[in-house]
Design a protein around this motif. Structure first.
Motif, short mmCIF file in Angstrom:
data_model
loop_
_atom_site.label_atom_id
_atom_site.label_comp_id
_atom_site.label_asym_id
_atom_site.label_seq_id
_atom_site.Cartn_x
_atom_site.Cartn_y
_atom_site.Cartn_z
N GLU A 26 19.19 -17.43 10.33
CA GLU A 26 20.53 -16.85 10.30
C GLU A 26 20.48 -15.35 10.03
O GLU A 26 21.52 -14.71 9.88
N GLY A 27 19.26 -14.78 9.95
CA GLY A 27 19.10 -13.35 9.75
C GLY A 27 19.12 -12.89 8.30
O GLY A 27 19.19 -11.69 8.03
N PHE A 28 19.09 -13.84 7.36
CA PHE A 28 19.12 -13.49 5.95
C PHE A 28 17.71 -13.41 5.37
O PHE A 28 16.84 -14.20 5.74
N PRO A 29 17.49 -12.48 4.43
CA PRO A 29 16.19 -12.41 3.78
C PRO A 29 15.99 -13.60 2.84
O PRO A 29 16.94 -14.04 2.20
N ASN A 30 14.76 -14.11 2.80
CA ASN A 30 14.37 -15.19 1.90
C ASN A 30 13.22 -14.68 1.06
O ASN A 30 12.20 -14.23 1.61
N MET A 31 13.34 -14.73 -0.25
CA MET A 31 12.32 -14.20 -1.17
C MET A 31 11.59 -15.36 -1.83
O MET A 31 12.19 -16.39 -2.11
N LYS A 32 10.30 -15.16 -2.10
CA LYS A 32 9.51 -16.19 -2.76
C LYS A 32 8.47 -15.53 -3.66
O LYS A 32 7.84 -14.54 -3.28
N ALA A 33 8.30 -16.10 -4.86
CA ALA A 33 7.23 -15.65 -5.75
C ALA A 33 5.92 -16.28 -5.29
O ALA A 33 5.89 -17.44 -4.85
N MET A 34 4.85 -15.50 -5.36
CA MET A 34 3.53 -15.95 -4.91
C MET A 34 2.50 -15.54 -5.95
O MET A 34 2.74 -14.67 -6.77
N LEU A 35 1.31 -16.12 -5.83
CA LEU A 35 0.18 -15.63 -6.60
C LEU A 35 -0.15 -14.23 -6.12
O LEU A 35 0.28 -13.82 -5.04
N PRO A 36 -0.92 -13.47 -6.89
CA PRO A 36 -1.29 -12.12 -6.44
C PRO A 36 -2.04 -12.17 -5.10
O PRO A 36 -2.60 -13.21 -4.74
N PRO A 37 -2.07 -11.07 -4.39
CA PRO A 37 -2.81 -11.04 -3.13
C PRO A 37 -4.27 -11.40 -3.37
O PRO A 37 -4.83 -11.09 -4.42
N ARG A 38 -4.86 -12.04 -2.40
CA ARG A 38 -6.27 -12.42 -2.49
C ARG A 38 -7.18 -11.25 -2.15
O ARG A 38 -8.27 -11.13 -2.66
N LYS A 39 -6.69 -10.39 -1.26
CA LYS A 39 -7.49 -9.25 -0.83
C LYS A 39 -6.54 -8.17 -0.34
O LYS A 39 -5.44 -8.48 0.13
N ARG A 40 -6.97 -6.93 -0.46
CA ARG A 40 -6.18 -5.85 0.14
C ARG A 40 -7.14 -4.81 0.69
O ARG A 40 -8.25 -4.62 0.19
N GLU A 41 -6.70 -4.15 1.74
CA GLU A 41 -7.42 -3.03 2.35
C GLU A 41 -6.52 -1.83 2.21
O GLU A 41 -5.56 -1.67 2.97
N GLY A 42 -6.78 -1.03 1.15
CA GLY A 42 -5.84 0.02 0.80
C GLY A 42 -4.53 -0.63 0.40
O GLY A 42 -4.52 -1.66 -0.26
N ILE A 43 -3.43 -0.03 0.82
CA ILE A 43 -2.13 -0.69 0.61
C ILE A 43 -1.50 -1.05 1.95
O ILE A 43 -0.37 -1.49 2.01
N LYS A 44 -2.26 -0.89 3.03
CA LYS A 44 -1.75 -1.19 4.36
C LYS A 44 -1.85 -2.68 4.70
O LYS A 44 -0.90 -3.27 5.18
N ASP A 45 -3.03 -3.27 4.46
CA ASP A 45 -3.24 -4.68 4.80
C ASP A 45 -3.48 -5.49 3.53
O ASP A 45 -4.41 -5.20 2.77
N ILE A 46 -2.61 -6.48 3.32
CA ILE A 46 -2.63 -7.28 2.09
C ILE A 46 -2.64 -8.75 2.50
O ILE A 46 -1.84 -9.17 3.34
#
Length: 139
Positions: A26-46
């Motif tokens: 319906e075009g509405f944002p849906n938010m969800k809590a998650m565990l921390p990221p498993r890996k990141r490459e800088g702040i571009k790819d998470i």
């Protein structure tokens, strides 16, 4: 101007909870809590792990627009990153971020069909700290 890569990277590395959002049919944002990221490459790819059967995965497959939010409650600062989320099910990516403790969620291991990787690619961000917000582009 903040040093986004360093300041935000440090913030992401210290969080115990991440928030991701997707867009529903319906075009509405849906938010969800998650565990921390498993890996990141800088702040571009998470990278995050999740269940292939989840509602979020079907929403990202339909519309890849996404945002993630990381909050440092101790210093009351946070960052929102806007971009796109890919659902990755290839064995190389799944093995890259697999932890043995993941068997709690995916009993069949790294080859479990209900285990997939979410790869978030940031394009823009907004950082809040010291009662000020600042927009920035992610390189």
């Amino acid at each position: 101007m903040i040093n986004a890569e360093k300041t935000i990277g440090n913030l992401i590395d210290k969080v115990s909870i991440s928030f991701i959002s997707s867009i529903d049919d319906e075009g509405f944002p849906n938010m969800k809590a998650m565990l921390p990221p498993r890996k990141r490459e800088g702040i571009k790819d998470i990278y995050f792990t999740t269940n292939t059967s989840s509602m979020r995965v079907s929403q990202y497959k339909e519309n890849p627009k996404a945002s993630v939010y990381f909050c440092d409650k101790r210093f009351f600062r946070g960052v929102m990153l806007k971009g796109t989320m890919e659902v990755l099910e290839d064995s190389e990516t799944k093995e890259m971020i697999w932890n043995e403790g993941d068997k709690i969620y995916y009993p069949l291991g790294v080859t479990d069909r209900d285990y997939c990787v979410l790869k978030f690619t940031a394009h823009k961000g907004r950082f809040y700290s010291n009662f000020k917000s600042e927009n920035f582009d992610v390189q």
